[in-house]
Design an enzyme around this catalytic site. Structure first.
Site, mmCIF file in Angstrom:
data_model
loop_
_atom_site.group_PDB
_atom_site.id
_atom_site.type_symbol
_atom_site.label_atom_id
_atom_site.label_comp_id
_atom_site.label_asym_id
_atom_site.label_seq_id
_atom_site.Cartn_x
_atom_site.Cartn_y
_atom_site.Cartn_z
ATOM 1 N N CYS A 241 0.795 -1.222 0.000
ATOM 2 C CA CYS A 241 0.000 0.000 0.000
ATOM 3 C C CYS A 241 0.831 1.278 0.000
ATOM 4 O O CYS A 241 0.289 2.357 -0.225
ATOM 5 C CB CYS A 241 -0.934 0.006 1.205
ATOM 6 S SG CYS A 241 -2.095 -1.388 1.231
ATOM 7 N N HIS A 320 12.700 1.180 4.893
ATOM 8 C CA HIS A 320 12.473 -0.242 4.612
ATOM 9 C C HIS A 320 12.992 -1.067 5.782
ATOM 10 O O HIS A 320 14.158 -0.962 6.151
ATOM 11 C CB HIS A 320 13.183 -0.647 3.321
ATOM 12 C CG HIS A 320 12.551 -1.820 2.636
ATOM 13 N ND1 HIS A 320 12.355 -3.030 3.267
ATOM 14 C CD2 HIS A 320 12.059 -1.967 1.377
ATOM 15 C CE1 HIS A 320 11.777 -3.871 2.416
ATOM 16 N NE2 HIS A 320 11.585 -3.258 1.266
ATOM 17 N N HIS A 404 -1.816 19.742 7.097
ATOM 18 C CA HIS A 404 -2.715 18.658 6.697
ATOM 19 C C HIS A 404 -1.983 17.321 6.717
ATOM 20 O O HIS A 404 -0.787 17.251 6.426
ATOM 21 C CB HIS A 404 -3.273 18.914 5.293
ATOM 22 C CG HIS A 404 -3.940 20.242 5.136
ATOM 23 N ND1 HIS A 404 -5.168 20.528 5.689
ATOM 24 C CD2 HIS A 404 -3.525 21.374 4.506
ATOM 25 C CE1 HIS A 404 -5.492 21.780 5.394
ATOM 26 N NE2 HIS A 404 -4.511 22.309 4.687
ATOM 27 N N HIS A 408 -2.527 6.857 5.264
ATOM 28 C CA HIS A 408 -3.092 5.750 4.498
ATOM 29 C C HIS A 408 -4.285 5.135 5.218
ATOM 30 O O HIS A 408 -4.194 4.739 6.386
ATOM 31 C CB HIS A 408 -2.018 4.689 4.252
ATOM 32 C CG HIS A 408 -2.553 3.379 3.783
ATOM 33 N ND1 HIS A 408 -3.389 3.263 2.684
ATOM 34 C CD2 HIS A 408 -2.388 2.123 4.264
ATOM 35 C CE1 HIS A 408 -3.705 1.990 2.518
ATOM 36 N NE2 HIS A 408 -3.117 1.280 3.459
ATOM 37 N N HIS A 437 -14.323 5.441 5.256
ATOM 38 C CA HIS A 437 -15.769 5.245 5.338
ATOM 39 C C HIS A 437 -16.420 5.218 3.956
ATOM 40 O O HIS A 437 -17.257 4.366 3.665
ATOM 41 C CB HIS A 437 -16.379 6.369 6.178
ATOM 42 C CG HIS A 437 -17.865 6.240 6.380
ATOM 43 N ND1 HIS A 437 -18.783 6.790 5.503
ATOM 44 C CD2 HIS A 437 -18.590 5.627 7.355
ATOM 45 C CE1 HIS A 437 -19.999 6.529 5.932
ATOM 46 N NE2 HIS A 437 -19.911 5.824 7.049
ATOM 47 N N ASN A 441 -10.460 0.712 1.930
ATOM 48 C CA ASN A 441 -9.012 0.699 1.729
ATOM 49 C C ASN A 441 -8.749 0.492 0.237
ATOM 50 O O ASN A 441 -8.863 -0.623 -0.270
ATOM 51 C CB ASN A 441 -8.375 -0.417 2.563
ATOM 52 C CG ASN A 441 -6.860 -0.457 2.424
ATOM 53 O OD1 ASN A 441 -6.282 0.207 1.574
ATOM 54 N ND2 ASN A 441 -6.222 -1.256 3.261
#
EC number: 2.3.1.-
Length: 508
Positions: A241, A320, A404, A408, A437, A441
């Site tokens: 993702c 990573h 802001h 994810h 909502h 995802n």
């Protein structure tokens, strides 16, 4: 005595409960302004020191006699060679800097795919389809029902057409159709909104973790839009993702190497062939969270595009943790005992994500935090090391660095954890919660739906800084930082165009 009456203290005096809370409130307000004053003082310390120095210099210069000024000019004439050499070195150094400095990368616009209403899947419908499939045991169905209830997903999320069949038709043809639908839908809208011709695109980066056909997804886009033959195209797979930020980083590097061109980044995930139809609980969770979606982003390195660009890319920081075995296997695609393929999520996932986040912000912090926060963090670290004091590590206030946050939308637990660890306010995670909502995802594209939410609410002002942060298998934590170049308005046919007035939804 009624509940509205004042309470009585042991000595008989009456005390208003609101009066008891008032000093605590005033204390918190005072501490807030003390911290803001400290932040302003430390951040502008150099300016505050230079102003008196400049004033003294100007005052002393005003007292010089004309003869002193004339003598200074004569000294400069006698040292003409030194002045010429210094000027030449200054011009040379300036030229080298201009030619070798990193070129700015501008975000002209982006587009998020908005699924049609007939692909909508409500929770009861979702569970009924799974029950009728005859694949899941009763305990597995109950587990998925509970996950759905706590997931934070609403009743308007969408799945591809193949999953509306009983049983789902998870064929290669259906998966290709889903990929074309979401990618081409986002790209068509992007090209329409920007008036950029597909032939002008010099760099193409596509990321999709679990669906990598031959020819590749990037080749599908090149074929559809008849992109030019010398385009630099890349197809990223299996990166989870957080691959959307990786794709931005790759596009940025390519824009540094190639002058006056455009780059398009397409971030998506394909779920047609990636549902899990078994009964291993650790592999059932993705069924409940992932939904259809995609985003297409147009980047430019042309200086002439600055005036029409929405954002400028400031930083990309990638972390990573794959060298650690637990981190490597915490999100793992595998087969269960019966040979059913799915993605298994480890129970240690949130702890590993927390460690990855710490590593990421350790690198990001010095790049974005004001000197006041860095100084306070350094003092805490020194005190802990030197005096072995039982001092909690100081968590920098990232609200001073960003206006802001686009976290994810991996699930309610992910958003809750980052809200807590970064000490954010509910309004800072509103875009993430509402995206989860409304759209679920959508993997690597979710951070763009969140940015679109902020724009649709009219909150993006010129100069505002945005932190996009995403997690992915491997395990990775990646951040991208943007700065608004204008009061950004939502683009035409945006994902929130028809429903923004319904949000935010409370108590989710």
């Amino acid at each position: 005595m009624s509940s509205e009456q004042n309470s009585t203290t042991p000595n008989g005096a009456h005390q208003n409960p609101q009066a008891r809370r008032l000093p605590d409130f005033l204390l918190s307000v005072n501490l807030k302004y003390v911290k803001l004053g400290y932040h302003y003082l430390v951040s502008h310390l150099l300016t505050l020191c230079l102003v008196p120095l400049i004033a003294v210099t100007i005052l002393e210069a005003s007292r010089l006699d004309p003869d002193d000024i004339h003598q200074l000019w004569l000294n400069l004439q006698y040292n003409l060679v030194s002045v010429i050499v210094f000027s030449t070195l200054l011009v040379f150094a300036s030229t080298v800097y201009i030619l070798t400095r990193a070129r700015p990368v501008y975000l002209l616009d982006y587009s998020c795919y908005r699924p049609p209403a007939h692909l909508k899947v409500e929770s009861h419908w979702f569970m009924e389809r799974y029950r009728l499939s005859g694949v899941f045991e009763k305990s597995s169905l109950e587990f998925q029902r509970k996950v759905l209830e706590r997931s934070g997903l609403g009743e308007e999320t969408c799945v591809p057409k193949s999953m509306h069949s009983i049983p789902p038709t998870a064929t290669m043809a259906e998966a290709r159709e889903e990929a074309e639908q979401v990618m081409f839908g986002a790209l068509d809208n992007l090209f329409a909104n920007t008036n950029v011709k597909p032939k002008d695109i010099g760099i193409l980066v596509v990321n999709c973790s679990c669906f990598n056909p031959t020819p590749s997804l990037s080749a599908m886009i090149i074929n559809k839009y008849k992109l030019r033959g010398n385009i630099k195209s890349f197809n990223l797979g299996g990166m989870g993702c957080s691959a959307g930020v990786i794709a931005i980083d790759l596009a940025k590097d390519m824009l540094q190497a190639h002058r006056n061109t455009y780059a398009v980044v397409v971030s998506t995930e394909n779920i047609t062939q990636n549902g899990y139809f078994g009964n291993k609980k650790s592999m059932l969770i993705p069924n409940c969270l992932f939904r259809i979606g995609a985003a297409a982003v147009l980047l430019s390195n042309k200086s002439s595009d600055r005036r029409r660009a929405k954002y400028k890319l400031l930083h990309v920081v990638r972390t990573h943790c794959g060298a650690d075995d637990k981190a490597f296997r915490c999100v793992y695609q595998e087969q269960d005992e019966l040979g059913k393929t799915g993605v298994s999520l480890s129970k240690d996932l949130m702890a590993i994500a927390g460690e990855a986040l710490k590593a990421n912000i350790t690198t990001l912090g010095p790049l974005v935090l004001p000197i006041s926060e860095q100084f306070q963090f350094l003092l805490t670290l020194i005190a802990k090391k030197l005096f072995n004091a039982k001092i909690k590590p100081y968590i920098p206030d990232f609200k001073l660095a960003f206006e802001h946050f686009c976290i994810h939308a991996g699930g309610r637990a992910v958003i809750d954890e980052l809200e807590k660890n970064l000490q954010l306010l509910p309004e800072h995670v509103e875009a993430s919660r509402m995206t989860l909502h409304r759209f679920g995802n959508t993997s690597s594209s979710s951070i763009w739906y969140e940015l679109a939410y902020i724009e649709a609410k009219g909150r993006m002002r010129k100069g505002n800084r945005v932190w996009q942060i995403a997690f992915g298998s491997g395990f990775k934590c990646n951040s991208a930082v943007w700065q608004a170049l204008k009061n950004a308005k939502p683009s035409a046919n945006g994902p929130w165009e028809e429903c923004i007035n319904k949000y935010p939804v409370q108590n989710i």
